[in-house]
Structures are given as structure tokens and as C-alpha cells.
Enzyme design. Structure first.
Site, PDB file in Angstrom:
ATOM      1  N   CYS A   1       0.920  -1.009  -0.040  1.00  0.00           N
ATOM      2  CA  CYS A   1      -0.033   0.171  -0.001  1.00  0.00           C
ATOM      3  C   CYS A   1       0.938   1.284  -0.071  1.00  0.00           C
ATOM      4  CB  CYS A   1      -0.888   0.170   1.214  1.00  0.00           C
ATOM      5  SG  CYS A   1      -1.808   1.588   1.479  1.00  0.00           S
TER       6      CYS A   1
ATOM      7  N   CYS B   1       0.052   3.767   2.719  1.00  0.00           N
ATOM      8  CA  CYS B   1       0.319   3.306   4.091  1.00  0.00           C
ATOM      9  C   CYS B   1       1.713   3.766   4.368  1.00  0.00           C
ATOM     10  CB  CYS B   1       0.176   1.863   4.208  1.00  0.00           C
ATOM     11  SG  CYS B   1      -1.333   1.256   3.960  1.00  0.00           S
TER      12      CYS B   1
END
Length: 141
Positions: free
Chosen positions: A64, A67
Site C-alpha cells: 500500500c 500506508c
């Protein structure tokens, strides 16, 4: 100079493995001990649900992109609070059961927990001002 920059980058990476779990090792400051990787369901129960301190839970994934931006930003702000709040990092690929239990539909998802209850939540990336406000609300500052 290049070695110093490389060392600073290395020390600014999120703690992983035994360092993250125990929080005791060369180069790990008190602020770093505020952040830990969840090892399993019972570890989550012990260190998050049963925590006497408020806990920010960062549900993330290695793949991600957002993230990778949010995690270090959040860790830095948690470290600044010097132990008033803890940060648990939960990789959804390793702990799918926790992601399902806490209804994580997208990453990053960040929960604010107090006394075992979810008291606030956001999904997606936030800037530092928004994160500070989120943390201040959690600790009641």
C-alpha cells in the site's frame, strides 16, 4: 556525511521483528517503544484491547503506497507524545482476522482505541495537522 544520512534514514524506518516487539535494543529511543508490530490475536488483546493507555491502531499493508506515507508520519507524532499514547501496527495480510473483526475495508485504516473500545477512526491518508488533531482528541488534550 553520506554515512550519517544513511544511518539517519535507517533509524527512521519503522521498527520490525524483535526490536519492535521488545522495544529494547541499541538505537531504539523511548519514542520508538511507543510503536509496536502486533504479533498475533493474543498480542493484540494484551497490548491494545487491555492497554491502560490509549492506542492508535494502524491497519496497513506492505503493498500500500499511502500506508508507506502515513505510517512514518503517524509514528513521528506518536513519539512526540512521549508515551501518552501507543501505536500498534497491524499488517492486514498477516492478520486478516483482526482486519475482518474491526471492519477494515481499505488501507490505511487507523483506529483510536481507549479501554478496549474504538472511539474514533479514519481511512486514507491525512496531513500532520489532521493527525495531530486526531491524537489530541484521543488523549483528551
Amino acid at each position: 556525511m553520506a554515512q550519517r544520512l544513511a544511518l539517519q534514514r535507517l533509524l527512521s524506518l519503522p521498527a520490525r521483528g524483535p526490536l519492535a516487539y521488545h522495544g529494547r535494543a541499541f538505537g531504539i529511543s523511548a519514542g520508538r517503544r511507543s510503536t509496536f508490530n502486533v504479533q498475533d490475536g493474543s498480542d493484540f488483546q494484551d497490548r491494545v484491547v487491555n492497554s491502560p493507555k490509549p492506542v492508535v491502531v494502524d491497519f496497513h499493508a506492505q503493498w500500500c503506497g499511502p500506508c508507506k506515507i502515513l505510517g512514518p508520519r503517524l509514528e513521528k507524532l506518536v513519539a512526540k507524545l512521549e508515551g501518552k499514547v501507543l501505536m500498534a501496527k497491524v499488517d492486514i495480510d498477516d492478520h486478516t482476522d483482526l482486519a475482518i473483526e474491526y471492519e477494515v475495508g481499505a488501507v490505511p485504516t487507523v483506529l483510536a482505541m481507549k479501554n478496549g473500545d474504538v472511539v474514533d477512526k479514519f481511512v486514507g491518508i491525512k496531513d500532520e495537522d489532521q493527525l495531530e488533531a486526531f491524537l489530541k482528541k484521543l488523549i483528551g488534550a
